[in-house]
Design an enzyme around this catalytic site. Structure first.
Site, PDB file in Angstrom:
ATOM      1  N   PRO A  22     -49.890  -6.552  38.362  1.00 13.34           N
ATOM      2  CA  PRO A  22     -48.628  -6.456  39.104  1.00 13.34           C
ATOM      3  C   PRO A  22     -47.881  -7.792  39.081  1.00 13.34           C
ATOM      4  CG  PRO A  22     -50.489  -5.670  40.414  1.00 13.34           C
ATOM      5  CD  PRO A  22     -51.051  -6.344  39.216  1.00 13.34           C
ATOM      6  N   GLU A  23     -46.586  -7.737  38.788  1.00 12.17           N
ATOM      7  CA  GLU A  23     -45.767  -8.940  38.812  1.00 12.17           C
ATOM      8  C   GLU A  23     -44.759  -8.823  39.962  1.00 12.17           C
ATOM      9  OE1 GLU A  23     -44.394 -10.300  35.004  1.00 12.17           O
ATOM     10  OE2 GLU A  23     -46.183  -9.560  33.989  1.00 12.17           O
TER      11      GLU A  23
ATOM     12  N   LYS B  71     -46.011 -13.502  43.600  1.00 11.42           N
ATOM     13  CA  LYS B  71     -46.752 -12.235  43.551  1.00 11.42           C
ATOM     14  C   LYS B  71     -47.631 -12.052  44.781  1.00 11.42           C
ATOM     15  CE  LYS B  71     -47.306 -12.949  38.639  1.00 11.42           C
ATOM     16  NZ  LYS B  71     -48.333 -12.949  37.578  1.00 11.42           N
TER      17      LYS B  71
ATOM     18  N   ARG C 239     -52.045 -16.646  27.387  1.00 12.65           N
ATOM     19  CA  ARG C 239     -51.635 -15.240  27.501  1.00 12.65           C
ATOM     20  C   ARG C 239     -51.116 -14.729  26.174  1.00 12.65           C
ATOM     21  NH1 ARG C 239     -50.751 -13.575  32.718  1.00 12.65           N
ATOM     22  NH2 ARG C 239     -50.874 -11.522  31.755  1.00 12.65           N
TER      23      ARG C 239
END
Ligand SMILES: [Zn+2]
Length: 290
Positions: free
Chosen positions: A2-3, A69, A280
């Site tokens: 979730p961002e 977040k 990433r």
């Protein structure tokens, strides 16, 4: 994972159900209890389960704030205020319902780890398939430095000014731009999905050093970060894997993503390239992004 847009939706979904409610008790799953017995602190971080449950009882939920977040539940008991801090990790989800059976999807229902019971009898449930999420009780925010270090929210008035100032700092200036915009000290809440999209929209190669990006392009990038995050919020977030809002619904932003997870560039048809940047995996078009 979730961002910002997803966490924003969780916040908006929870607000009508939890504001004004008082916590009377909290229960933990067997897995959480076992992990704490083994010194691993699954989900409940800080001073242990007993400390956590003793501290949250009797607190009234006054407000929910999203910072990057994180969700911050502002709570109050006998005029002393505190915070319940939540990070969803990879697969955390909150449900405000009357019983666990109301969670329709098996994978969420079978991974319920924390259940708060409110005075009204309603439940606030935290489910987490992979258990990378975290919950902390904080007397004050200063007790948890990572939350203090977070940069401005993208929608704050001073966000662009602080974003541009950060990009000029020597520690960021020579780094790949994607790594820098995913740093929450530079701008809050821009994770892998939205960073990938904003760079594609700005036609900037994710590995390009910040120092090699003009001021005009930096402003364009900032504006695109804000617009993709807003688009994500408007679309109910992206449900790439396990994100669900508090009513168990998936978002639709994943259908609008132009570059993240794509095989072909929607602008020029080239094969999308991948590289690991700042730890990433990053998708980009070698032709459109320079
Ligand atoms: Zn292209």
């Amino acid at each position: 994972m979730p961002e910002l847009p997803e966490v924003e939706h969780v916040k908006r979904g929870l607000e009508p159900y939890v504001i004004g409610e008082t916590i009377v008790s909290v229960q933990f799953s067997e897995q959480v209890k076992k992990s704490h017995e083994n010194g691993k602190q699954a989900i409940i971080k800080g001073k242990g389960l007993a400390h956590f449950s003793d501290h949250v009882k009797g607190y009234k939920m006054n407000r929910i704030e999203r910072r990057s977040k994180y969700l911050l539940f502002h709570v109050e008991r006998a005029s002393s205020t505190a915070f319940l801090l939540s990070h969803l990790g990879m697969s955390g989800a909150w449900f405000a319902i009357d019983s666990v059976d109301q969670i329709t999807e098996d994978k969420f229902r079978s991974h319920v780890h924390v259940i708060f019971t409110f005075e009204s009898g309603r439940l606030l449930i935290y489910s987490d398939i992979r258990r990378f999420g975290e919950l902390r009780f904080l007397d004050k925010l200063e007790d948890h430095p990572p939350i203090i270090a977070i940069g401005p929210e993208p929608f704050d008035q001073n966000a662009q000014e602080l974003f541009l100032a950060s990009l000029n700092l020597p520690k960021f200036n020579s780094k790949p731009v994607k790594e820098v915009i995913m740093n929450h000290q530079v701008i809050a809440g821009c994770g892998n999905i939205y960073a990938t999209e904003a760079l594609f929209k700005s036609r900037i190669h994710p590995k390009r050093a910040v120092s090699r990006i003009s001021l005009g392009k930096r402003i364009e990038l900032f504006n695109n970060i804000v617009s993709v995050l807003q688009e994500g919020i408007d679309a109910g977030g992206s449900s790439i894997s396990d994100y669900r809002n508090v009513n168990g619904q998936a978002g639709s932003m994943q259908d609008r993503l132009q570059m993240y997870g794509r095989k072909e560039c929607p602008k020029c048809g080239s094969n999308v390239k991948q590289a690991v940047i700042g730890g990433r995996n990053s998708h980009y078009c070698g032709k459109c992004q320079r």
